[in-house]
Design an enzyme around this catalytic site. Structure first.
Site, short mmCIF file in Angstrom:
data_model
loop_
_atom_site.label_atom_id
_atom_site.label_comp_id
_atom_site.label_asym_id
_atom_site.label_seq_id
_atom_site.Cartn_x
_atom_site.Cartn_y
_atom_site.Cartn_z
N ASP A 155 0.87 -1.18 0.00
CA ASP A 155 0.00 0.00 0.00
C ASP A 155 0.91 1.24 0.00
OD1 ASP A 155 -2.40 1.48 0.33
OD2 ASP A 155 -2.32 1.32 2.50
N ARG B 47 -11.19 -11.76 7.39
CA ARG B 47 -10.02 -12.47 6.84
C ARG B 47 -10.39 -13.79 6.18
NH1 ARG B 47 -5.30 -9.89 8.64
NH2 ARG B 47 -5.34 -9.07 10.74
#
Ligand code: IMP
Ligand code: MG
Length: 182
Positions: free
Chosen positions: A105, A167
């Site tokens: 990111d 997740r």
């Protein structure tokens, strides 16, 4: 339908699409590591599902190790300075290191890991990331191989979380803004 699927604005990549990309990444690694036995490192917790599928798709023998870095603590943007919460159990000195990440990111985590592991004398260093989010990059760094590129959106599933949730979704999706802006 799973309860948490409703919190996703849309699905970006299905379980089938992910499996196909994981296979390609594994083939790329098998070619690169012919005759080697790298140490594959999962950066916890985000990469663990990708990691397990990737190492099983590889024909190359690998050793496995794990490292946990500090995370966002519930937010959706990085603080810039990740800290080691749990270190590797093995030495990487003289080893071919395969680092497996969930997403690149801002790039701060990857820069920090590269510095750390090359300082410990790794012989070679290869980074495979499930996702790349280039529009958010703050430092000039890139994985050697990424399975998918995503835009400036908050992604969950297949290991990626928001506040430790989502997740275990088998697909990769975009989280609805109202979930993290409330
Ligand atoms: P960095 O900003 O490149 O240092 O990324 C730090 C970590 O933030 C990644 O390894 C992920 O665990 C997490 N992260 C970044 N973007 C997202 C996202 O869209 N969804 C979930 N986790 C993310
Ligand atoms: Mg995370």
């Amino acid at each position: 339908m799973r309860e948490q699927e409703k919190d996703c604005e849309r699905i970006l990549f299905s379980a089938e699409e992910i499996a196909a990309e994981v296979k390609k990444a594994a083939a790329w690694l098998d070619e690169r590591y012919e005759g080697c036995e790298p140490i594959a490192i999962s950066v916890l917790k985000g990469s663990v599902i990708f990691f397990c599928d990737l190492v099983r798709a590889m024909k190359t023998p690998v050793q496995m190790d794990f490292m946990t870095l500090s995370s966002y603590g519930g937010g959706t943007s990085s603080t810039g300075m990740p800290k080691i919460v749990m270190d590797l159990s093995a030495s990487v000195e003289g080893r071919d290191v395969l680092l497996v990440e969930d997403i690149v990111d801002s790039g701060h985590t990857l820069v920090k890991l590269k510095q750390l592991l090359s300082g410990r004398g790794a012989k070679s260093f290869t980074v495979v990331s499930l996702l790349d989010k280039p529009s958010r990059r703050e430092v000039d760094v890139k994985a050697d191989y990424s399975c998918f590129t995503v835009g400036n959106e908050f992604i969950v599933g297949y290991g990626l979380d928001y506040d430790q949730r989502y997740r275990n979704l088998p697909f990769i999706g975009v989280l609805k803004r109202e979930i993290y802006e409330k």
